[in-house]
Design a protein around this motif. Sequence first.
Motif: not given
Lengths: 498, 498
Positions: A190-193, A254-255, B196-197
Amino acid sequence: MSQIITKAACIGGGVIGGGWIARFALSGIDVAVHDPHPEARRIVEEVLEGARRAWDRMLSVPRGPEGRVTFHDTLAEAVADADYIQESVPERLDLKHKVFAAIEAAARPEALIGSSTSGFKPSELQAGMTHPERLFVAHPFNPVYLVPLVELVGSPASDEAALTRAAEIQREIGMHPLRVRKEIDAHIGDRLLEAVWRESLWLVKDDVATTEEIDDVIRYSFGLRWAQMGLFETYRIAGGEAGMKHFIEQFGPALEWPWTKLMDVPEMTDALATKIGDQSDAQSGQHSLRELERIRDDNLIGIFQALKQNDWGAGQTLSAMEARMRDRAVPAEAPDPAAPLALHRATVPAEWLDYNGHMTEHRYLQVFGDATDAFLAHIGMDAGYMGAGRSVYTVESHLRHLAETGPGTALTVRTTVLGHDAKRIRIHHEMVDAAGQVQATAEHMLMHVDTKAGRAAPMEAPLTDRLAALSPGQRGIAAPGHAGRPIRDIGWPEPEAE
Amino acid sequence: MSQIITKAACIGGGVIGGGWIARFALSGIDVAVHDPHPEARRIVEEVLEGARRAWDRMLSVPRGPEGRVTFHDTLAEAVADADYIQESVPERLDLKHKVFAAIEAAARPEALIGSSTSGFKPSELQAGMTHPERLFVAHPFNPVYLVPLVELVGSPASDEAALTRAAEIQREIGMHPLRVRKEIDAHIGDRLLEAVWRESLWLVKDDVATTEEIDDVIRYSFGLRWAQMGLFETYRIAGGEAGMKHFIEQFGPALEWPWTKLMDVPEMTDALATKIGDQSDAQSGQHSLRELERIRDDNLIGIFQALKQNDWGAGQTLSAMEARMRDRAVPAEAPDPAAPLALHRATVPAEWLDYNGHMTEHRYLQVFGDATDAFLAHIGMDAGYMGAGRSVYTVESHLRHLAETGPGTALTVRTTVLGHDAKRIRIHHEMVDAAGQVQATAEHMLMHVDTKAGRAAPMEAPLTDRLAALSPGQRGIAAPGHAGRPIRDIGWPEPEAE
């Protein structure tokens, strides 16, 4: 039928709870359910129906007997004699604490307690418990009866042995348990979601994309990759020969780019909620909820079967599940040699259907071929026999299609030995459904071969002895009328007839 | 063979450029390539090899003739007579500006120019161009020769007609073009991926999960959903009867919880890069890069075919692609009616082999079944005919296995009509390899049925007329000796013989 637990209890029978109930019951485990919701029984029954349909289409082996699902007015009654208890009540900490207190008061001291919470840490849930060590987070994903992941999360107070046993129980019901190393809010999935969710809300809010466009971006691109490999393995491939570390270092900059707006949280105004609701209606409104569930389930099943074919990811979970079901299957006592031998069973999965919705022509031969293998194993052709360079090939087949076999049909193949000589065996298969309706028949000529020399060779022990042993019984069975018959000779009509 | 464009040019032939080149070439379009990289030709050839293998396994129709791929020392020569130009050079704005200037100087004024950039906005790319209106972002996803999504993004300066034509060209090569409404950094897909990354980097950095654990969370849970439905449609189902808006409002609060750490950007230190590199090695190091690519491609192909079976998402893209290839297929000149009709060809893929390394029993029937379908199409059984509730079923089959067919064998099936009456057609198939060696034969009795009534029914035009037209030639062909013969009648040996 070695069962890892004899009884489970599910507290809360909504969509998630219902999915857990279906997993336990379809795996042959009795489930006691408690849910005060007046509609609970109906909702659970609906989820169970969907799960039965899905498992029948997904599995290539018979499902086996279901566990009993019982509904109980009190939580105490439901958990009284359960080995494993799964809590799936609404996401409110005070409510969950009440539920755990009631469970501790009524459950066996050694019963394990898993929580379906998507956000709370196990240490938060354990607060105030007399025996916190046996409580852990067991967080699943919808639909629970198909999606295999369960995040198992303990706190410092959790008992390692309890988590290990929980993982065994989860595997037993076809889940893929993942032990999370540290407890954090919302665990991992759920962190990713949530990250994608927040970004998506901004895209909709700023009119960069509609809900349908965002969904299409996902399902026509990285969603196809993520069904089989995750983020890192996918990037590893993209990184090429240079390797992962190099790729990461490239990606690094890119981050810092000012892409994402995740630094802010979009306020969920009524206007935004309405906008999303309306776009979602425009996107999916033409399908009823029930239709969407079937489409989703059928797609998941097809994806599982595709991955199983490649022995990968969730396909391996399915294979392991089917293997367990085969082991659990009641061992057929030695079949009566004086009757057709029922040595092979199969259930028609969705991927075997043609555009008519019936089993495709060649899948009938696949089932008959498996039945032939089962018969050859029955007369002693094992790995050792074949390892010595001897095998049996099918050289001729005569198939008759007598019915339109549908998805989920439980097939049994009955085999009769029509005869044999030194090198050949002639057999007849009859494929019947659960009602005994004959779906198709097959007559095969099998040839015993020396695989190294690549030519026919006389059979050897134990095949010869086993056939001799079958002889008194099988030779007494009258060959079916169509055996030994050709396909009817129909020629061209006389020209004048046209 | 109606081609939407006659020639494409690809500037940059790395993994992404190579994927574009493969898409154009395998779709029958000539591609001129320019890439100063000394290894460019080898890399492109390798991607092409992988793409050919993947398309052969993915497609149920022959691929048709490939476009010519030519390599050019100068960009000017490559783009000179191209209708569509795809730029896939490294992600540096100054470099891309140089490339676009060179393209404008040498390309036709009406040629379209798409950029594979994953981060830059089209307005940034157009800066300084004489004809910015024909430039747009056409952002694909790896592997470009399989993953269908391409994000088409224009700026206010872009020509609407150019983008519309670009979408047509993209569909022609099997892509699923998505028009992005507003230009933003990183478009849509990479916005979601970046979210997500970032979250994943924190999870690894904080030792909550390894790269493998994060990948497993993805591929055993929501990745399985996202291969078919996106975020919103999935949540719509989870929301249940209450509807999307209600679900969103519930979900809302979670957004304010202190879950995600996305507010900060993790610094990509060498330590973190090394950690990720090492974990990735531990996770995937046992597979070579080439192996991982094959696994990924085979899984994608299986997923496409599963979704195609359910007429959904990327499966629909594949169906449309196959339909276009059927239309484009050079119509085989009418076969000689006085000889067996060669109407179906197939190549034996690796998935069809059994543990002996030979084509599995039932795959022979699959090839014969496809040949029967080709024959029925040849005598006029098309979608319209079947749509009227009439079809032809195989009711009986007699197969003879004469060889051990190996992988990669190019099979041709020769079909002879042995006869027919009002409702039945009797045919004979001969399966031969490229050398003309007969691998197997099949005799089939086909029954014309009224699918609604579910019973046999007389054939109708055009089937009747086409059969009449075939009659003079086909009736003259001597039926093979084994046709109309039964499987040899072998009984049990006399007891004393045992």
